[in-house]
Design an enzyme around this catalytic site. Structure first.
Site, PDB file in Angstrom:
ATOM      1  N   GLY A  25       0.842  -1.189   0.000  1.00 39.85           N
ATOM      2  CA  GLY A  25       0.000   0.000   0.000  1.00 39.85           C
ATOM      3  C   GLY A  25       0.882   1.245   0.000  1.00 39.85           C
ATOM      4  O   GLY A  25       2.090   1.151   0.248  1.00 39.85           O
ATOM      5  N   ASN A  26       0.299   2.387  -0.292  1.00 41.22           N
ATOM      6  CA  ASN A  26       1.059   3.635  -0.299  1.00 41.22           C
ATOM      7  C   ASN A  26       0.141   4.842  -0.168  1.00 41.22           C
ATOM      8  O   ASN A  26      -1.066   4.740  -0.406  1.00 41.22           O
ATOM      9  CB  ASN A  26       1.952   3.730  -1.551  1.00 41.22           C
ATOM     10  CG  ASN A  26       1.322   3.098  -2.762  1.00 41.22           C
ATOM     11  OD1 ASN A  26       0.378   3.648  -3.319  1.00 41.22           O
ATOM     12  ND2 ASN A  26       1.784   1.909  -3.141  1.00 41.22           N
ATOM     13  N   SER A  42       9.308   3.195  -1.138  1.00 43.16           N
ATOM     14  CA  SER A  42       9.090   1.797  -1.497  1.00 43.16           C
ATOM     15  C   SER A  42       9.543   0.871  -0.361  1.00 43.16           C
ATOM     16  O   SER A  42      10.608   1.081   0.223  1.00 43.16           O
ATOM     17  CB  SER A  42       9.895   1.509  -2.771  1.00 43.16           C
ATOM     18  OG  SER A  42       9.803   0.158  -3.108  1.00 43.16           O
ATOM     19  N   GLY A  43       8.724  -0.127  -0.047  1.00 42.00           N
ATOM     20  CA  GLY A  43       9.129  -1.212   0.847  1.00 42.00           C
ATOM     21  C   GLY A  43       9.513  -0.855   2.267  1.00 42.00           C
ATOM     22  O   GLY A  43      10.393  -1.496   2.847  1.00 42.00           O
ATOM     23  N   SER A  71       7.577   5.001  -3.700  1.00 39.36           N
ATOM     24  CA  SER A  71       6.700   3.848  -3.921  1.00 39.36           C
ATOM     25  C   SER A  71       6.738   3.434  -5.388  1.00 39.36           C
ATOM     26  O   SER A  71       6.739   4.283  -6.287  1.00 39.36           O
ATOM     27  CB  SER A  71       5.268   4.236  -3.541  1.00 39.36           C
ATOM     28  OG  SER A  71       4.371   3.318  -4.112  1.00 39.36           O
ATOM     29  N   GLU A  73       4.432   2.433  -7.011  1.00 36.55           N
ATOM     30  CA  GLU A  73       3.160   2.827  -7.635  1.00 36.55           C
ATOM     31  C   GLU A  73       3.054   4.343  -7.791  1.00 36.55           C
ATOM     32  O   GLU A  73       1.953   4.880  -7.900  1.00 36.55           O
ATOM     33  CB  GLU A  73       1.970   2.315  -6.810  1.00 36.55           C
ATOM     34  CG  GLU A  73       1.829   0.809  -6.736  1.00 36.55           C
ATOM     35  CD  GLU A  73       1.421   0.160  -8.059  1.00 36.55           C
ATOM     36  OE1 GLU A  73       1.377   0.845  -9.099  1.00 36.55           O
ATOM     37  OE2 GLU A  73       1.169  -1.058  -8.028  1.00 36.55           O
ATOM     38  N   HIS A  92      -3.582   3.988  -1.512  1.00 36.72           N
ATOM     39  CA  HIS A  92      -3.737   2.677  -2.155  1.00 36.72           C
ATOM     40  C   HIS A  92      -3.624   1.597  -1.079  1.00 36.72           C
ATOM     41  O   HIS A  92      -2.650   1.579  -0.328  1.00 36.72           O
ATOM     42  CB  HIS A  92      -2.646   2.519  -3.217  1.00 36.72           C
ATOM     43  CG  HIS A  92      -2.477   1.123  -3.715  1.00 36.72           C
ATOM     44  ND1 HIS A  92      -3.535   0.352  -4.139  1.00 36.72           N
ATOM     45  CD2 HIS A  92      -1.373   0.354  -3.864  1.00 36.72           C
ATOM     46  CE1 HIS A  92      -3.075  -0.821  -4.523  1.00 36.72           C
ATOM     47  NE2 HIS A  92      -1.769  -0.861  -4.348  1.00 36.72           N
ATOM     48  N   HIS A  94      -4.574  -2.767   0.120  1.00 43.51           N
ATOM     49  CA  HIS A  94      -4.845  -4.141  -0.314  1.00 43.51           C
ATOM     50  C   HIS A  94      -5.868  -4.755   0.641  1.00 43.51           C
ATOM     51  O   HIS A  94      -5.732  -5.913   1.032  1.00 43.51           O
ATOM     52  CB  HIS A  94      -3.555  -4.967  -0.291  1.00 43.51           C
ATOM     53  CG  HIS A  94      -2.527  -4.542  -1.286  1.00 43.51           C
ATOM     54  ND1 HIS A  94      -1.286  -5.118  -1.354  1.00 43.51           N
ATOM     55  CD2 HIS A  94      -2.554  -3.606  -2.262  1.00 43.51           C
ATOM     56  CE1 HIS A  94      -0.589  -4.540  -2.342  1.00 43.51           C
ATOM     57  NE2 HIS A  94      -1.339  -3.625  -2.889  1.00 43.51           N
ATOM     58  N   HIS A 155      -5.636  -7.148  -7.269  1.00 44.38           N
ATOM     59  CA  HIS A 155      -4.603  -6.350  -6.618  1.00 44.38           C
ATOM     60  C   HIS A 155      -5.112  -5.649  -5.355  1.00 44.38           C
ATOM     61  O   HIS A 155      -4.706  -6.001  -4.253  1.00 44.38           O
ATOM     62  CB  HIS A 155      -4.053  -5.352  -7.654  1.00 44.38           C
ATOM     63  CG  HIS A 155      -2.923  -4.511  -7.175  1.00 44.38           C
ATOM     64  ND1 HIS A 155      -2.092  -3.835  -8.025  1.00 44.38           N
ATOM     65  CD2 HIS A 155      -2.494  -4.209  -5.931  1.00 44.38           C
ATOM     66  CE1 HIS A 155      -1.182  -3.162  -7.330  1.00 44.38           C
ATOM     67  NE2 HIS A 155      -1.426  -3.387  -6.056  1.00 44.38           N
TER      68      HIS A 155
HETATM   69 ZN    ZN Z   1      -0.546  -2.535  -4.405  1.00 53.76          ZN
END
Ligand code: ZN
Length: 218
Positions: A25-26, A42-43, A71, A73, A92, A94, A155
């Site tokens: 997610g972000n 990211s991560g 990210s 995304e 975003h 999940h 997703h």
């Molecule tokens: Zn995602």
């Protein structure tokens, strides 16, 4: 700095709410003064996230500030901001019930008051594209042209708002509605709200709900 602190806080709330697990997610928020948006890296685990870890991206998708990798995304956020000048936050997730609909390629229909008010109708599913791609970014931005949420096939989901609090609320309400829709199909046949009633409730929300007219947070 206030905006960056708010992103970090929303990240902690997002992890605590169970809408994301681990580092997935972000979150991003538009920084009008810097002509770009701040996004989570990211991560990185939300519990470890600090304001210095956030990355500022300009309208061309270039990094303006920050030492982390943004990210994966970030294109999805970039295209969404250019599609929707009226919004200032993109989240975003999940989350489980929304993702179940995305896997079944089943839209979340307009079935409940808070959802149609804040989102503007059913939450559709984009065609499948690999994560992080330009194709996914364009499909998401297109679906968000007239609604505040969209499901990403196999997703997760994306929610937007005029501020971080509203985008977070959109993600929570999408998840709650996805859960209600699932249960209603177990219990019987869900009855959908009419397009006329949805339009009326959305209009009422935009014009009158909460303290919006007084310029305060909804
Ligand atoms: Zn995602």
């Amino acid at each position: 700095m206030r905006l960056k602190k708010e992103i970090v806080r929303v990240g902690q709330n997002l992890a605590a709410s169970g809408l994301v697990v681990g580092t997935w997610g972000n979150i991003s928020a538009r920084d009008a003064g810097r002509a770009g948006f701040w996004i989570t890296p990211s991560g990185m685990n939300y519990a470890a996230l600090k304001t210095k870890d956030l990355v500022l991206i300009d309208r061309q998708g270039q990094i303006m500030e920050g030492f982390r990798k943004p990210s994966t995304e970030f294109l999805m956020h970039l295209h969404t901001y250019s599609q929707r000048p009226d919004i200032a936050a993109v989240i975003h997730t999940h989350s489980v019930y929304a993702s179940a609909h995305a896997v079944a390629r089943l839209a979340i229909p307009g079935i409940i008051e808070d959802m149609v008010q804040i989102i503007g109708g059913e939450v559709e599913v984009t065609p499948y594209h690999l994560p992080g791609t330009q194709e996914l970014a364009e499909a998401v931005a297109q679906a968000l042209a007239a609604k505040n949420a969209v499901l990403l096939a196999n997703h997760g989901m994306v929610g937007v708002g005029q501020n971080l609090a509203e985008a977070f609320k959109v993600c929570q309400i999408v998840e709650k509605t996805a859960q209600i829709h699932t249960y209603s199909r177990i219990l019987g046949t869900p009855v959908f709200l009419s397009n006329e009633d949805i339009a009326q409730m959305r209009k009422g929300y935009l014009e009158n709900y909460g303290q919006r007219s007084a310029g305060k947070e909804v």
